[in-house]
Design an enzyme around this catalytic site. Structure first.
Site, PDB file in Angstrom:
ATOM      1  N   ASN A 299     -39.658 -38.848 -15.982  1.00  0.00           N
ATOM      2  CA  ASN A 299     -38.489 -38.632 -16.845  1.00  0.00           C
ATOM      3  C   ASN A 299     -38.343 -39.823 -17.794  1.00  0.00           C
ATOM      4  O   ASN A 299     -37.930 -40.897 -17.373  1.00  0.00           O
ATOM      5  CB  ASN A 299     -37.249 -38.478 -15.941  1.00  0.00           C
ATOM      6  N   TRP A 300     -38.691 -39.610 -19.057  1.00  0.00           N
ATOM      7  CA  TRP A 300     -38.692 -40.719 -20.021  1.00  0.00           C
ATOM      8  C   TRP A 300     -37.290 -41.068 -20.512  1.00  0.00           C
ATOM      9  O   TRP A 300     -37.107 -42.079 -21.175  1.00  0.00           O
ATOM     10  CB  TRP A 300     -39.579 -40.385 -21.223  1.00  0.00           C
ATOM     11  N   LYS A 301     -36.322 -40.212 -20.237  1.00  0.00           N
ATOM     12  CA  LYS A 301     -34.932 -40.416 -20.710  1.00  0.00           C
ATOM     13  C   LYS A 301     -34.928 -40.649 -22.231  1.00  0.00           C
ATOM     14  O   LYS A 301     -35.809 -40.143 -22.929  1.00  0.00           O
ATOM     15  CB  LYS A 301     -34.260 -41.558 -19.938  1.00  0.00           C
TER      16      LYS A 301
ATOM     17  N   HIS B 269     -29.124 -33.664 -14.006  1.00  0.00           N
ATOM     18  CA  HIS B 269     -29.370 -35.090 -13.734  1.00  0.00           C
ATOM     19  C   HIS B 269     -28.016 -35.801 -13.642  1.00  0.00           C
ATOM     20  O   HIS B 269     -27.084 -35.472 -14.372  1.00  0.00           O
ATOM     21  CB  HIS B 269     -30.226 -35.684 -14.855  1.00  0.00           C
TER      22      HIS B 269
ATOM     23  N   GLU C 100     -27.004 -38.498 -14.744  1.00  0.00           N
ATOM     24  CA  GLU C 100     -26.520 -39.072 -16.008  1.00  0.00           C
ATOM     25  C   GLU C 100     -25.818 -38.008 -16.853  1.00  0.00           C
ATOM     26  O   GLU C 100     -24.844 -38.289 -17.542  1.00  0.00           O
ATOM     27  CB  GLU C 100     -27.692 -39.731 -16.760  1.00  0.00           C
TER      28      GLU C 100
ATOM     29  N   GLU D  21     -31.707 -37.277  -5.798  1.00  0.00           N
ATOM     30  CA  GLU D  21     -31.605 -38.570  -6.473  1.00  0.00           C
ATOM     31  C   GLU D  21     -30.261 -39.213  -6.154  1.00  0.00           C
ATOM     32  O   GLU D  21     -29.251 -38.882  -6.801  1.00  0.00           O
ATOM     33  CB  GLU D  21     -31.728 -38.394  -7.987  1.00  0.00           C
TER      34      GLU D  21
ATOM     35  N   GLY E 134     -32.304 -46.473 -11.257  1.00  0.00           N
ATOM     36  CA  GLY E 134     -32.371 -47.646 -12.124  1.00  0.00           C
ATOM     37  C   GLY E 134     -31.858 -48.930 -11.492  1.00  0.00           C
ATOM     38  O   GLY E 134     -31.676 -49.930 -12.177  1.00  0.00           O
TER      39      GLY E 134
ATOM     40  N   SER F 271     -35.493 -45.293  -8.391  1.00  0.00           N
ATOM     41  CA  SER F 271     -36.229 -46.555  -8.214  1.00  0.00           C
ATOM     42  C   SER F 271     -37.585 -46.389  -7.526  1.00  0.00           C
ATOM     43  O   SER F 271     -37.985 -47.234  -6.728  1.00  0.00           O
ATOM     44  CB  SER F 271     -35.358 -47.582  -7.469  1.00  0.00           C
TER      45      SER F 271
ATOM     46  N   GLY G 269     -38.236 -42.455 -13.173  1.00  0.00           N
ATOM     47  CA  GLY G 269     -37.622 -42.816 -14.454  1.00  0.00           C
ATOM     48  C   GLY G 269     -38.354 -44.005 -15.058  1.00  0.00           C
ATOM     49  O   GLY G 269     -39.434 -43.862 -15.630  1.00  0.00           O
ATOM     50  N   GLY G 270     -37.791 -45.186 -14.878  1.00  0.00           N
ATOM     51  CA  GLY G 270     -38.315 -46.418 -15.484  1.00  0.00           C
ATOM     52  C   GLY G 270     -39.825 -46.599 -15.383  1.00  0.00           C
ATOM     53  O   GLY G 270     -40.485 -46.913 -16.384  1.00  0.00           O
TER      54      GLY G 270
HETATM   55  P1  PGA Z   1     -35.417 -44.544 -12.045  1.00  0.00           P
HETATM   56  O1  PGA Z   1     -34.783 -43.154 -12.548  1.00  0.00           O
HETATM   57  O2  PGA Z   1     -36.798 -44.241 -11.511  1.00  0.00           O
HETATM   58  O3  PGA Z   1     -35.459 -45.421 -13.256  1.00  0.00           O
HETATM   59  O4  PGA Z   1     -34.525 -45.070 -10.973  1.00  0.00           O
HETATM   60  C1  PGA Z   1     -34.992 -41.956 -11.848  1.00  0.00           C
HETATM   61  C2  PGA Z   1     -34.275 -40.828 -12.549  1.00  0.00           C
HETATM   62  O5  PGA Z   1     -33.186 -41.035 -13.102  1.00  0.00           O
HETATM   63  O6  PGA Z   1     -34.779 -39.692 -12.575  1.00  0.00           O
END
Ligand code: PGA
Length: 250
Positions: free
Chosen positions: A9-11, A94, A96, A164, A170, A212, A233-234
């Site tokens: 997930n590149w956000k 998600h 977010e 998640e 993050g 993470s 994510g990251g």
């Molecule tokens: P993260 O994000 O790996 O940066 O913790 C995961 C996500 O939000 O899907």
């Protein structure tokens, strides 16, 4: 062969140049046979990434979609548009989006149904916040959120659930492996599958973990009971790290 899903997930990161470079680096990597990989770039990079992915084993996904098919919905993107752009998957719910855009589980359910109608596989995200984890009410919270967010179970092999924990996203913090398995088993029981029964593999809904995930912890998370993959994510923004995570699923 146990299939593992490795989803990136590149956000809201990067523009065309970074999207092309990142995709080319991942495409150059040999994906193990048991791994299903997909990347989820921002909407504006979907077309360019789709063209880089032609003839590769890597699938394309979007980070969100509308629950509507079309019409006067300024700023929204329908699942038909995503399918036409080359997407196979779409993330819905998600944390977010739930937090920053006030998305309810009911809306998430409708987005998941719209995705399935368009032939996409929704990746439905659920997870407790820190208050629910610390007060010990996390299993109830996740159970309610999952039940409220799920499309009809007739479609159960057509969606993926991503567990998640909001506090792990993050933050560099992750639940213990036992805690991850506990939640995955709880979610699986809602779908009435037994995570220890391998014969269900062909039809069961994949439940992936996110929050993470890094090259350093991916192998043990992926080897945990009930974990069918990871949503990253990251670490999915660095080809080397993402490919190491893919490798650890082999
Ligand atoms: P993260 O994000 O790996 O940066 O913790 C995961 C996500 O939000 O899907």
């Amino acid at each position: 062969m146990t299939i593992k899903h490795i989803l990136g997930n590149w956000k809201m990161h990067g523009q065309k140049k970074q999207a092309i470079e990142l995709t080319q680096a991942i495409v150059a990597f040999k994906i193990p046979e048991n791994v299903k990989t997909a990347v989820f770039p921002p909407f504006t990079s979907l077309h360019i990434v789709a063209s880089e992915l032609i003839a590769s084993k890597i699938a394309l996904g979007a980070q969100d979609c509308s629950n509507e098919i079309g019409g006067a919905f300024t700023g929204d993107i329908s699942t038909l548009m995503l399918a036409e752009a080359g997407c196979k998957y779409v993330i819905v719910g998600h944390s977010e989006r739930r937090a920053q855009h006030n998305e309810s589980s009911e809306l998430v359910k409708h987005k998941a149904e719209a995705a399935i109608s368009a032939g996409l596989i929704p990746v439905i995200c659920v997870g407790e916040n820190i208050g629910e984890r610390e007060s010990g009410t996390y299993l109830q919270a996740i159970t309610k959120q999952t039940k409220d967010s799920l499309p009809s179970l007739a479609h159960s092999s057509k969606f993926i659930i991503a567990y998640e924990p909001v506090w792990a996203i993050g933050s560099g913090k992750t639940p213990s492996l036992a805690e991850i398995t506990e939640v995955h088993k709880t979610i699986a029981s809602l779908l009435s599958y037994d995570t220890s029964v391998a014969k269900h593999d062909a039809v069961k809904t994949a439940i992936v973990y996110g929050g993470s995930v890094k090259p350093e912890n991916a192998r043990e998370i992926l080897a945990s009971e009930g974990v069918d993959g990871v949503l990253v994510g990251g670490a999915s923004l660095k080809a080397e790290e993402f490919c190491k995570i893919i490798e650890s699923a082999a």
